[in-house]
Write an enzyme that holds these catalytic residues in place. Structure first.
Site, PDB file in Angstrom:
ATOM      1  N   GLN A   1     -84.477  36.655  21.322  1.00 35.31           N
ATOM      2  CA  GLN A   1     -83.675  37.452  22.259  1.00 35.31           C
ATOM      3  C   GLN A   1     -83.073  36.578  23.364  1.00 35.31           C
ATOM      4  O   GLN A   1     -83.004  36.972  24.528  1.00 35.31           O
ATOM      5  CB  GLN A   1     -84.523  38.580  22.847  1.00 35.31           C
ATOM      6  CG  GLN A   1     -84.710  39.760  21.906  1.00 35.31           C
ATOM      7  CD  GLN A   1     -83.393  40.470  21.581  1.00 35.31           C
ATOM      8  OE1 GLN A   1     -82.437  40.464  22.367  1.00 35.31           O
ATOM      9  NE2 GLN A   1     -83.332  41.098  20.417  1.00 35.31           N
ATOM     10  N   SER A   2     -82.600  35.412  23.010  1.00 33.03           N
ATOM     11  CA  SER A   2     -81.985  34.502  23.989  1.00 33.03           C
ATOM     12  C   SER A   2     -80.687  35.074  24.549  1.00 33.03           C
ATOM     13  O   SER A   2     -79.760  35.386  23.798  1.00 33.03           O
ATOM     14  CB  SER A   2     -81.694  33.164  23.307  1.00 33.03           C
ATOM     15  OG  SER A   2     -80.807  32.378  24.084  1.00 33.03           O
ATOM     16  N   ASN A   3     -80.624  35.175  25.865  1.00 36.71           N
ATOM     17  CA  ASN A   3     -79.370  35.583  26.521  1.00 36.71           C
ATOM     18  C   ASN A   3     -78.361  34.442  26.482  1.00 36.71           C
ATOM     19  O   ASN A   3     -77.155  34.672  26.452  1.00 36.71           O
ATOM     20  CB  ASN A   3     -79.634  35.960  27.979  1.00 36.71           C
ATOM     21  CG  ASN A   3     -80.652  37.075  28.093  1.00 36.71           C
ATOM     22  OD1 ASN A   3     -80.405  38.186  27.639  1.00 36.71           O
ATOM     23  ND2 ASN A   3     -81.804  36.779  28.682  1.00 36.71           N
TER      24      ASN A   3
ATOM     25  N   ALA B   1     -77.980  32.350  24.008  1.00 39.16           N
ATOM     26  CA  ALA B   1     -77.341  32.361  22.683  1.00 39.16           C
ATOM     27  C   ALA B   1     -76.208  33.391  22.655  1.00 39.16           C
ATOM     28  O   ALA B   1     -75.114  33.111  22.147  1.00 39.16           O
ATOM     29  CB  ALA B   1     -78.388  32.675  21.617  1.00 39.16           C
TER      30      ALA B   1
END
Ligand SMILES: *Cc1c(COP(=O)(O)O)cnc(C)c1O
Length: 339
Positions: free
Chosen positions: A75-77, A79
């Protein structure tokens, strides 16, 4: 300090608003809390990585990149904002996602930031945890390069001296807002992870001789490791800016008491912070970063760490898109299930 000498792709909605949080300040009965809205940087639901990417993506374009690559947690913001920035520039984007939580919630794995990355046309590839993800990314990049493609790789969180320039810029912007409105601030608090935000801020604050203490609330690494990462990146950033040596080790302060079980795993104090910000101020935090940062702020206020007449700026680094990957953390009334 002349940031305009560095290539930059202007895309963020800047300056981000600086707002007073009256109801939260009253609830805590303490210092006056303000919020710097870097959750409102505009790109695909916003967040702090957009400021860093303004400098990183300009460099990528100058190098003639065709494919942008980066890596992060599922859930990387970072990315998501990288995928959005790449599509805006007409560049291909390929992302390596590391499973740091072991969650088998389908929404954690496919919704929230992951859904948005795919909507922006990025391709993603999943990895088990525990690998050197920047090294894995270079391996994949080399395959693209062997096919004759120009690849620009961005480290996790966009945290290198180029990306940190985005937060040098934020320090200037915040100080200008304070100076223009005659507003004295006593502390700045924010969530710190891959270190670029805190490193850029401290470098900018020191370059201006602002004399405002900066406190990073950690989300992953232990205190010593986190402070060392930030300090090393701040030193490299100051060097890039042409003012080596302006940041001292003691300028870098991180409190890592609010990490809980680990990166990406919600905490009771973080969930309380999400509920307080949502109910009192209509501001959305995320369980991975901004909620843990806000939990630190709230707890330190309750413990009397700040003086009652201090004015504190909480830098909201974004992340609300991740809420939809953490839906199973809440029951249908919006309460935390494990509370
Ligand atoms: C990446 C991120 C942070 C941490 O910023 P770093 O520069 O990686 O330290 C904080 N909050 C949110 C929402 C983020 O996505």
């Amino acid at each position: 300090m002349h940031l305009a000498k560095f290539p930059r792709r202007f895309i963020a909605h800047l300056p981000t608003p600086l707002e007073r949080l009256d109801r939260l300040s009253k609830e805590l009965g303490g210092p006056e809390i303000w919020i710097k809205r870097d959750d409102c940087t505009g790109l695909s639901t916003g967040g702090n990585k957009t400021r860093k990417l303004e400098f990183l993506m300009a460099e990528a374009e100058l190098e003639g990149a065709e494919i942008i690559m980066t890596q992060g947690a599922t859930q990387s913001n970072h990315a998501r904002q990288t995928a959005a920035f790449a599509s805006k520039l007409g560049l291909q984007c390929h992302i390596l996602l590391e499973d740091r939580t072991g969650s088998n919630n389908p929404n954690y794995n496919n919704s929230g930031n992951v859904l948005l990355e795919h909507l922006h046309g990025a391709t993603t590839q999943k990895y088990a945890s525990g690998l050197d993800m920047n090294a894995e990314m270079e391996k994949v990049a080399d395959k693209f390069r062997a096919d004759g493609k120009k690849v620009y790789t961005i480290p996790g969180g966009g945290s290198n001296p180029t990306g940190a320039l985005g937060y040098v810029n934020c320090a200037f912007e915040l100080l200008a807002q304070c100076n223009d409105s005659g507003m004295k601030i006593d502390h700045i608090v924010h969530a710190t992870g891959s270190a670029g935000t805190q490193a850029g801020l401290i470098t900018g604050l020191k370059a201006m001789n602002a004399q405002i203490p900066l406190l990073g609330i950690g989300v992953r690494a232990p205190k010593e490791a986190q402070e060392t990462n930030v300090y090393n990146l701040a030193c490299a950033t100051a060097e890039k800016l042409g003012c080596p040596g302006i940041v001292n080790r003691e300028d870098v302060v991180a409190n890592t008491d609010y990490v809980g079980e680990g990166y990406g795993i919600p905490t009771a104090s973080g969930i309380e912070a999400i509920q307080m910000f949502a109910e009192l101020e209509s501001i959305l935090l995320d369980p991975v970063y901004s909620a843990k940062g806000a939990a630190g702020l709230i707890d330190l206020i309750r413990k009397g760490h700040f003086s009652k007449d201090d004015r504190i700026v909480f830098l909201h680094t974004g992340g609300s898109a991740a809420l939809f990957g953490y839906d199973s953390t809440f029951d249908h009334s919006g309460r935390w299930i494990n509370a």
